[in-house]
Write a protein that holds these residues in place. Structure first.
Motif, mmCIF file in Angstrom:
data_model
loop_
_atom_site.group_PDB
_atom_site.id
_atom_site.type_symbol
_atom_site.label_atom_id
_atom_site.label_comp_id
_atom_site.label_asym_id
_atom_site.label_seq_id
_atom_site.Cartn_x
_atom_site.Cartn_y
_atom_site.Cartn_z
ATOM 1 N N GLU A 172 -5.149 9.470 1.602
ATOM 2 C CA GLU A 172 -5.448 8.532 0.519
ATOM 3 C C GLU A 172 -4.605 7.285 0.726
ATOM 4 O OE1 GLU A 172 -4.753 8.159 -4.255
ATOM 5 O OE2 GLU A 172 -5.320 10.117 -3.463
ATOM 6 N N CYS B 148 0.445 5.546 1.039
ATOM 7 C CA CYS B 148 -0.381 6.526 1.748
ATOM 8 C C CYS B 148 0.131 7.922 1.474
ATOM 9 C CB CYS B 148 -0.326 6.296 3.255
ATOM 10 S SG CYS B 148 -1.115 4.811 3.798
ATOM 11 N N THR C 127 -3.802 3.759 -1.019
ATOM 12 C CA THR C 127 -3.916 3.039 -2.288
ATOM 13 C C THR C 127 -3.257 1.675 -2.135
ATOM 14 O OG1 THR C 127 -3.785 5.123 -3.486
ATOM 15 C CG2 THR C 127 -3.414 3.118 -4.751
ATOM 16 N N SER D 99 -9.816 -0.366 -3.985
ATOM 17 C CA SER D 99 -8.378 -0.248 -4.235
ATOM 18 C C SER D 99 -7.818 1.075 -3.738
ATOM 19 C CB SER D 99 -8.076 -0.437 -5.718
ATOM 20 O OG SER D 99 -8.741 0.554 -6.466
ATOM 21 N N THR D 100 -8.674 2.095 -3.560
ATOM 22 C CA THR D 100 -8.248 3.382 -3.011
ATOM 23 C C THR D 100 -9.259 3.834 -1.974
ATOM 24 O OG1 THR D 100 -7.188 4.008 -5.083
ATOM 25 C CG2 THR D 100 -7.691 5.782 -3.547
ATOM 26 N N THR E 276 -1.577 -1.383 -3.692
ATOM 27 C CA THR E 276 -0.856 -1.673 -4.934
ATOM 28 C C THR E 276 -1.103 -3.090 -5.436
ATOM 29 O OG1 THR E 276 1.105 -2.282 -3.658
ATOM 30 C CG2 THR E 276 0.961 -0.009 -4.413
ATOM 31 N N LEU F 165 0.826 -1.202 0.000
ATOM 32 C CA LEU F 165 0.000 0.000 0.000
ATOM 33 C C LEU F 165 0.861 1.253 0.000
ATOM 34 C CD1 LEU F 165 -0.061 1.124 3.256
ATOM 35 C CD2 LEU F 165 -1.283 -1.022 3.418
#
Length: 125
Positions: free
Chosen positions: A61, A51, A63, A91-92, A65, A49
């Motif tokens: 946020e 941030c 996200t 995913s986000t 990966t 992830l």
């Protein structure tokens, strides 16, 4: 000629400063692991992830990966003690930050892995 160059430089500076302020501030996150002395030393795994803190919209946020993950994100304001918890499976994830202060972010994935990071939320507007 110098005056024209100086005028052109002064006209472009406000556009440049707006772009700098609009960038997200990355948050470094690390995996929480229980200390186990019996395991051999291994190379660190790939962080699944990313941030970042958006200081304009005052949100974090997260996200993933590696695709969509079920996750719980907990923000703890170290200044006030306020805790905000958000659950998501996209995913986000966009997590609103309730106010200014220093924060600990904890991300707990559905498989039990936990990640944490520190960041400061300040209003630059």
């Amino acid at each position: 000629m110098r005056q024209k160059l100086l005028l052109l430089l002064l006209m472009t500076m406000p556009m440049f400063s707006q772009n700098v302020l609009a960038e997200d501030i990355p948050i470094v996150v690390a995996e929480k692991r229980a200390t186990d002395k019996t395991r051999p030393h291994r190379a660190p795994g790939i962080n699944p992830l990313n941030c970042s803190f958006d200081d304009i919209n005052f949100q974090v946020e997260v996200t993933f990966t590696s695709g969509i993950e079920d996750a719980t994100v907990r923000l703890t304001n170290l200044t006030t003690g306020e805790i905000t918890t958000t659950y998501g499976n996209t995913s986000t994830m966009l997590v609103p930050v309730p106010g200014e202060g220093q924060y600990v972010i904890e991300i707990i994935l559905s498989d039990g892995r936990e990640y944490y990071g520190l960041f400061e939320a300040t209003d630059n507007n």
